[in-house]
Design an enzyme around this catalytic site. Structure first.
Site, short mmCIF file in Angstrom:
data_model
loop_
_atom_site.label_atom_id
_atom_site.label_comp_id
_atom_site.label_asym_id
_atom_site.label_seq_id
_atom_site.Cartn_x
_atom_site.Cartn_y
_atom_site.Cartn_z
N CYS A 23 -1.24 41.56 -25.67
CA CYS A 23 -0.11 41.78 -24.76
C CYS A 23 -0.47 42.83 -23.71
O CYS A 23 -0.20 42.65 -22.52
CB CYS A 23 1.11 42.23 -25.57
SG CYS A 23 2.55 42.52 -24.54
N CYS A 72 4.81 43.14 -30.81
CA CYS A 72 5.10 43.36 -29.39
C CYS A 72 6.06 42.30 -28.85
O CYS A 72 5.76 41.11 -28.86
CB CYS A 72 3.77 43.30 -28.64
SG CYS A 72 3.87 43.64 -26.90
#
EC number: 2.8.1.14
Length: 417
Positions: free
Chosen positions: A103, A224
């Protein structure tokens, strides 16, 4: 030279205390700060509750309090294509991925960086990570924003002032682990305002500036942008159940059934029906669907001292000169955030991957996780763990098999009385 108030910084705001204080500190340095909230997950995509709207509201309130502009940008499609699809593929291969590292690589320090530079006219970006770089703010502002072509190795003779990624002052909170795949070009345009601070001090700053709405929030420990939820149920919304057996590593006895090998990671507790004692996952066989378990948390089947990575992403020097020159290099590594650093020796392969030999065996080395390398306080980069050497248990079994015939021979010569 531009005055501080002419410096434009786009700060990622997540609705948490760290990014709120990062934005506050940049504002106090006199920069023109814009808060940007990234929406990377669509709560309509699954049945569970997602906190993304509440986080966005909290981020907006932070920007209102600091009197800075607020922008919201959606990377739902990009996150799905470049992070989440990879996560599903890795689980199907029997590995345990780390989406937070990807991410940062693909979303925050790629799409967000380009959005900040190209759409907001920012001179730099900032995040609330506990990390430092070898650049002062002023040096960051002087860096040119260029995108380099991706080659197997960067030109070693190119004259470049490389930027180093350094551990945060708060070694317990240090987040360089999660930043170990970001590009040199992103790093040279990034400011980490919390790099020299401890979490305790960051909370104190938030309290002094009435950022109570983010201060009282529980720290996010989930994946995330997916948040905290029952991960087994979440995964089963996307992957077909693949029932199989729990098998004892010691006597190959079937200990129970499971819904899919991808639901288990090495080192975790396996909840076996009808058994009071704790058993732990030590290995998986994707071809048969077997998940191998052992009857103790520190069983030798969980310990290994050798692994091989994918091609390593080196942050500053690709690869480090010592590793190129000697073909080997001593350093430290970890494959989980906050685990103690382990001394190791790297051996460079022609394809850019490395063999990692540990000074002593480590528990629950897991394919799919990233091996992140350090020298002193510098984070050198990372590579995904793809292969592992034999476990201590396997080596012990081999040794026992070698020794047992010798014992029988001795018994023939000298019968026990």
């Amino acid at each position: 030279m531009l005055a501080a108030q002419a410096r434009r910084v786009a700060c990622a705001v997540s609705g948490g205390v760290d990014s709120a204080v990062a934005a506050l500190l940049l504002r106090r340095r006199g920069y023109q700060v814009t808060g940007v909230f990234m929406k990377n997950w669509d709560p309509l995509d699954e049945q569970g509750a997602c906190s993304v709207d509440r986080d966005c509201e909290d981020a907006y309130r932070v920007c209102q309090k600091l009197d800075i502009p607020f922008h919201q940008v959606s990377y739902v499609k990009e996150y799905w294509n470049e992070v989440f699809s990879d996560l599903l593929k890795e689980y199907e291969l029997g590995r345990t991925p780390n989406p937070d590292i990807l991410c940062n690589k693909h979303i925050k320090f790629n799409y967000f960086l380009h959005y900040a530079m190209d759409n907001l006219g920012a001179d730099a970006i900032a995040t609330g990570h506990y990390a430092r770089t070898s650049l002062e703010d002023e040096e960051v502002f002087q860096q040119k924003h260029t995108k380099r072509p991706q080659k197997l190795f960067r030109n070693r003779f190119e004259v470049r002032n490389t930027v180093k990624l350094l551990q945060g002052a708060d070694l317990f909170k240090d987040q360089t682990f999660f930043l170990s795949q970001i590009s040199q070009d992103a790093l040279r345009k990034t400011i980490f305002p919390l790099g020299d601070l401890t979490k305790t001090f960051v909370k104190k700053i938030a309290a002094e500036h009435d950022l109570h709405h983010v201060l009282k929030k529980k720290e996010s420990m989930g994946v995330c942008f997916i948040g905290e939820r029952n991960f087994e149920n979440f995964l089963l919304e996307y992957l077909e159940p693949q029932p199989g057996n729990f098998v004892s590593i010691e006597d190959k006895k079937v200990m129970g059934r499971h819904k899919g090998w991808f639901l288990f990671t090495i080192g975790q507790r396996a909840r076996l029906a009808g058994l009071k004692d704790a058993w732990f996952v030590v290995d998986k066989d994707v071809s048969t669907g077997d998940v191998f378990v052992a009857p103790s948390r520190d069983h030798p089947a969980l310990y290994r001292d050798l692994l091989r990575t994918s091609r390593v992403h080196w942050i500053a020097e690709e690869p480090p000169a010592e590793l190129v020159r000697e073909k080997m290099m001593e350093c430290h590594f970890r494959f989980r955030h906050q685990m103690a650093l382990v001394p190791c020796v790297l051996t460079l392969n022609q394809d850019g991957s490395v063999w990692v030999t540990l000074v002593k065996p480590a528990r629950a080395i897991t394919p799919g996780q990233f091996a992140v390398f350090y020298k002193g306080d510098e984070c050198l980069g990372s590579g995904k763990i793809l292969r592992m050497g034999p476990s201590v248990y396997t080596l012990q079994q081999g040794k026992n098999r070698e020794e047992s015939p010798k014992k029988e021979e001795i018994d023939k010569i000298e019968p026990a009385t």
